[in-house]
Design a protein around this motif. Structure first.
Motif, PDB file in Angstrom:
ATOM      1  N   MET A   2      45.245 -65.576 -73.936  1.00 29.19           N
ATOM      2  CA  MET A   2      44.780 -66.818 -73.308  1.00 29.19           C
ATOM      3  C   MET A   2      44.428 -66.581 -71.841  1.00 29.19           C
ATOM      4  N   PRO A   3      43.187 -66.319 -71.593  1.00 27.58           N
ATOM      5  CA  PRO A   3      42.777 -66.058 -70.213  1.00 27.58           C
ATOM      6  C   PRO A   3      43.012 -67.287 -69.343  1.00 27.58           C
ATOM      7  N   GLY A   4      43.360 -67.032 -68.140  1.00 27.01           N
ATOM      8  CA  GLY A   4      43.514 -68.158 -67.222  1.00 27.01           C
ATOM      9  C   GLY A   4      44.887 -68.787 -67.273  1.00 27.01           C
ATOM     10  N   ILE A   5      45.608 -68.522 -68.332  1.00 32.83           N
ATOM     11  CA  ILE A   5      46.944 -69.078 -68.451  1.00 32.83           C
ATOM     12  C   ILE A   5      47.954 -68.017 -68.023  1.00 32.83           C
ATOM     13  N   CYS A   6      49.044 -68.440 -67.503  1.00 29.87           N
ATOM     14  CA  CYS A   6      50.135 -67.536 -67.144  1.00 29.87           C
ATOM     15  C   CYS A   6      49.787 -66.580 -66.013  1.00 29.87           C
ATOM     16  N   SER A   7      48.626 -66.772 -65.412  1.00 26.88           N
ATOM     17  CA  SER A   7      48.249 -65.790 -64.402  1.00 26.88           C
ATOM     18  C   SER A   7      48.734 -66.190 -63.018  1.00 26.88           C
ATOM     19  N   ILE A   8      49.126 -67.433 -62.880  1.00 30.43           N
ATOM     20  CA  ILE A   8      49.542 -67.884 -61.556  1.00 30.43           C
ATOM     21  C   ILE A   8      51.029 -67.605 -61.360  1.00 30.43           C
ATOM     22  N   PRO A   9      51.382 -66.918 -60.296  1.00 28.03           N
ATOM     23  CA  PRO A   9      52.808 -66.648 -60.082  1.00 28.03           C
ATOM     24  C   PRO A   9      53.596 -67.943 -59.887  1.00 28.03           C
ATOM     25  N   VAL A  10      54.722 -68.041 -60.553  1.00 30.63           N
ATOM     26  CA  VAL A  10      55.540 -69.249 -60.511  1.00 30.63           C
ATOM     27  C   VAL A  10      55.908 -69.639 -59.085  1.00 30.63           C
ATOM     28  N   THR A  11      56.144 -68.616 -58.278  1.00 33.13           N
ATOM     29  CA  THR A  11      56.635 -68.877 -56.918  1.00 33.13           C
ATOM     30  C   THR A  11      55.625 -69.620 -56.059  1.00 33.13           C
ATOM     31  N   SER A  12      54.341 -69.544 -56.415  1.00 36.50           N
ATOM     32  CA  SER A  12      53.354 -70.208 -55.571  1.00 36.50           C
ATOM     33  C   SER A  12      53.125 -71.646 -56.009  1.00 36.50           C
ATOM     34  N   LEU A  13      53.770 -72.064 -57.092  1.00 35.37           N
ATOM     35  CA  LEU A  13      53.555 -73.415 -57.595  1.00 35.37           C
ATOM     36  C   LEU A  13      54.683 -74.349 -57.184  1.00 35.37           C
ATOM     37  N   PRO A  14      54.384 -75.642 -57.106  1.00 35.17           N
ATOM     38  CA  PRO A  14      55.427 -76.610 -56.738  1.00 35.17           C
ATOM     39  C   PRO A  14      56.533 -76.634 -57.800  1.00 35.17           C
ATOM     40  N   SER A  15      57.772 -76.869 -57.368  1.00 33.72           N
ATOM     41  CA  SER A  15      58.887 -76.865 -58.310  1.00 33.72           C
ATOM     42  C   SER A  15      58.784 -78.066 -59.237  1.00 33.72           C
ATOM     43  N   LEU A  16      59.525 -77.999 -60.324  1.00 38.38           N
ATOM     44  CA  LEU A  16      59.388 -79.027 -61.350  1.00 38.38           C
ATOM     45  C   LEU A  16      59.893 -80.391 -60.900  1.00 38.38           C
ATOM     46  N   GLU A  17      60.797 -80.417 -59.917  1.00 38.07           N
ATOM     47  CA  GLU A  17      61.264 -81.735 -59.479  1.00 38.07           C
ATOM     48  C   GLU A  17      60.369 -82.315 -58.386  1.00 38.07           C
ATOM     49  N   TRP A  18      59.376 -81.550 -57.967  1.00 41.42           N
ATOM     50  CA  TRP A  18      58.502 -82.007 -56.894  1.00 41.42           C
ATOM     51  C   TRP A  18      57.546 -83.070 -57.418  1.00 41.42           C
ATOM     52  N   PRO A  19      57.459 -84.226 -56.756  1.00 41.13           N
ATOM     53  CA  PRO A  19      56.548 -85.271 -57.217  1.00 41.13           C
ATOM     54  C   PRO A  19      55.092 -84.855 -56.997  1.00 41.13           C
ATOM     55  N   LEU A  20      54.243 -85.133 -57.966  1.00 37.11           N
ATOM     56  CA  LEU A  20      52.821 -84.799 -57.837  1.00 37.11           C
ATOM     57  C   LEU A  20      51.998 -86.003 -58.266  1.00 37.11           C
ATOM     58  N   PRO A  21      50.797 -86.122 -57.735  1.00 36.75           N
ATOM     59  CA  PRO A  21      49.919 -87.229 -58.134  1.00 36.75           C
ATOM     60  C   PRO A  21      49.309 -86.947 -59.504  1.00 36.75           C
ATOM     61  N   SER A  22      48.864 -87.980 -60.166  1.00 40.59           N
ATOM     62  CA  SER A  22      48.201 -87.762 -61.452  1.00 40.59           C
ATOM     63  C   SER A  22      46.689 -87.681 -61.230  1.00 40.59           C
ATOM     64  N   ARG A  23      46.267 -88.105 -60.037  1.00 38.39           N
ATOM     65  CA  ARG A  23      44.822 -88.062 -59.781  1.00 38.39           C
ATOM     66  C   ARG A  23      44.526 -87.867 -58.306  1.00 38.39           C
ATOM     67  N   THR A  24      43.349 -87.341 -58.053  1.00 32.44           N
ATOM     68  CA  THR A  24      42.829 -87.248 -56.684  1.00 32.44           C
ATOM     69  C   THR A  24      41.441 -87.849 -56.726  1.00 32.44           C
ATOM     70  N   ASP A  25      40.719 -87.742 -55.607  1.00 36.48           N
ATOM     71  CA  ASP A  25      39.347 -88.248 -55.590  1.00 36.48           C
ATOM     72  C   ASP A  25      38.530 -87.581 -56.694  1.00 36.48           C
ATOM     73  N   GLN A  26      38.823 -86.295 -56.863  1.00 37.76           N
ATOM     74  CA  GLN A  26      37.966 -85.508 -57.755  1.00 37.76           C
ATOM     75  C   GLN A  26      38.471 -85.450 -59.201  1.00 37.76           C
ATOM     76  N   TYR A  27      39.807 -85.309 -59.355  1.00 39.74           N
ATOM     77  CA  TYR A  27      40.345 -85.064 -60.686  1.00 39.74           C
ATOM     78  C   TYR A  27      41.279 -86.172 -61.138  1.00 39.74           C
ATOM     79  N   PRO A  72      39.074 -71.851 -68.714  1.00 39.45           N
ATOM     80  CA  PRO A  72      40.133 -72.698 -69.257  1.00 39.45           C
ATOM     81  C   PRO A  72      41.325 -72.726 -68.308  1.00 39.45           C
ATOM     82  N   LEU A  73      42.077 -73.778 -68.371  1.00 39.30           N
ATOM     83  CA  LEU A  73      43.278 -73.880 -67.546  1.00 39.30           C
ATOM     84  C   LEU A  73      44.491 -74.004 -68.471  1.00 39.30           C
ATOM     85  N   GLY A  74      45.694 -73.828 -67.881  1.00 43.55           N
ATOM     86  CA  GLY A  74      46.913 -74.001 -68.670  1.00 43.55           C
ATOM     87  C   GLY A  74      47.501 -75.382 -68.427  1.00 43.55           C
TER      88      GLY A  74
END
Lengths: 307, 113
Positions: A2-27, A72-74
């Motif tokens: 699955m290209p594009g999946i699993c390629s991002i290092p976990v450490t660079s991503l926000p932690s699971l308890e971190w609140p995130l928006p469901s949308r932005t202007d673009q997405y 594709p994205l994960g």
DNA sequence: TTAGGAAAATTTGTTTCATAT
DNA sequence: TAATATGAAACAAATTTTCCT
């Protein structure tokens, strides 16, 4: 694979308890089809109880809108809490990866800080839409989790979860834009699913301080002895108001309650008052608190002359 | 607030009654209320002595919660939590102090009840 | 495998009895 | 002595976990 999946290092991503928006202007990451409000989870001592399903009989569907990329994205999936606090991974439940011929989705799983996370592809050729037919729910024993150092949550009567979906969209600068969306609550206990009242929809969110209007609650497990209680809490959690609403028992059904909104404790407020209400069967079986707002009367009339 | 540091690691029975300790556990909590399970946790976290013979002291904790009027059970979304009726708690204590002059002399002020 | 039901087990609360302080 | 504290235990109800079809 699955290209594009699993390629991002976990450490660079926000932690699971971190609140995130469901949308932005673009997405926007959106749940197109919600899961059923009940899904009995299985224990490690049991066989799988299958994937979470949708009300319609199919499976939940999630779609990312506004993505123009070719890659594709994960889409990440984990089990989150469903109480009044902000969302975080549920300590007593884990996603369970369903495999088999009935499952169309290839998935990959990994553990992030004792939370299992499923990752499935979101492909441009599918319009970045994913059918979630590979996510079951595993229940961990309360006693096992409660003795974990640092865990302060209690497992007892803590049986509601939400499916949480995340996507990390690569941005020009090499950074990522992370979006997250959580499903409606899902009751995972056999007993609670059968007995606890659950409000799924309310016909209105607010009315004037005078009350008196009819409100229709749609949900599950309503009964003849269901009561509806309005409450108000101060900022620090002290309850300062409680009043029972009258239920129209003739009209009401197991999945529908017709109530009359009670008047607010103070008809002279100048700002809207946010209160809660819940449905309770018998002594202990009560629903999650629902939200309601009382609005002030139009304008305090200063005129004294008759109309 | 009392200093329980010594008992955190010393396997010595803390010289306080169950009622005193339960109240302290609840007072230490953020919302002045704890579930039974959280009270248990406070005991094991705070006193080495209560890290063994769990069946015995847990029974005693439940016994005390039910027995004393100062501990009030409140229903909640998440089941039930225990709170302290401080008025009731101090009523009992002051009865003991004012009602027994000999005890007043002998009661070390740092000890509960 | 997946669903449903429910027996078995555990927790939470109440009470009572006996003993010690 | 009367009042309190502690332990052990019987019971009931609520809730969780395991087992069976």
């Amino acid at each position: 694979l699955m290209p594009g999946i699993c390629s991002i290092p976990v450490t660079s991503l926000p932690s699971l308890e971190w609140p995130l928006p469901s949308r932005t202007d673009q997405y926007e990451l959106r749940i197109e089809v919600q899961p059923k409000p009940h899904h009995r989870a299985h224990y490690e001592t049991e066989g799988s109880r299958g994937a979470v399903k949708a009300q319609t009989g199919g499976h939940p569907v999630v779609q990312l809108h506004g993505y123009r990329g070719k890659e594709p994205l994960g889409l990440q999936i984990f089990i989150g809490t469903a109480d009044e606090r902000i969302l975080k991974p549920h300590a007593f439940y884990q996603v369970h990866r369903i495999t088999g011929k009935t499952v169309t989705t290839t998935s990959y799983e990994k553990i992030i800080h004792s939370t299992k996370v499923l990752e499935i592809p979101l492909e441009p050729k599918n319009n970045m839409k994913a059918i979630i037919d590979c996510a079951g729910i595993l229940k961990l024993r309360n006693a096992d989790i409660e003795l974990r150092k640092g865990e302060t949550d209690i497992g007892r009567k803590n049986t509601r979860v939400r499916l949480v979906f995340r996507v990390h969209i690569p941005q020009p600068g090499g950074q990522h834009m992370s979006l997250q969306v959580a499903s409606h609550p899902i009751e995972c206990s056999q007993r609670s699913a059968h007995e606890l009242p659950m409000v799924e929809k309310q016909d209105m969110d607010s009315c004037s301080v005078l009350g008196g209007q009819q409100m229709i609650l749609t949900g599950q497990n309503f009964s003849a002895d269901s009561k509806v209680i309005f409450t108000e809490k101060t900022h620090d959690g002290q309850q300062i108001w409680e009043l029972e609403a009258t239920v129209d028992k003739d009209k009401s059904q197991p999945s529908m309650l017709f109530i009359e909104v009670p008047p607010y404790r103070d008809p002279s407020i100048c700002h809207p008052a946010k209160v809660n209400f819940y449905v309770i069967n018998g002594k202990r079986k009560r629903s999650q608190p629902q939200h309601f707002t009382y609005t002030p009367l139009p304008a305090p009339s200063i005129k004294t002359e008759p109309v | 607030a009392p200093n329980y540091e010594f008992y955190k690691n010393a396997d010595v029975r803390p010289p306080f009654t169950y009622a005193t300790l339960i109240r302290q556990a609840i007072m230490d909590s953020k919302d002045m209320q704890l579930t039974l399970n959280e009270i248990y946790s406070w005991f094991t976290r705070t006193f080495a002595y209560f890290r063994r013979n769990a069946a015995t002291w847990k029974n005693a904790v439940r016994h005390n919660l039910s027995l004393h009027k100062c501990f009030v059970r409140v229903e909640n979304v998440k089941g039930a939590v225990w709170t302290v009726d401080e008025m009731e708690y101090q009523k009992r204590r002051s009865q003991k102090i004012t009602g027994s002059p000999t005890l007043v002399k002998n009661l070390p002020s740092s000890l509960g009840y």
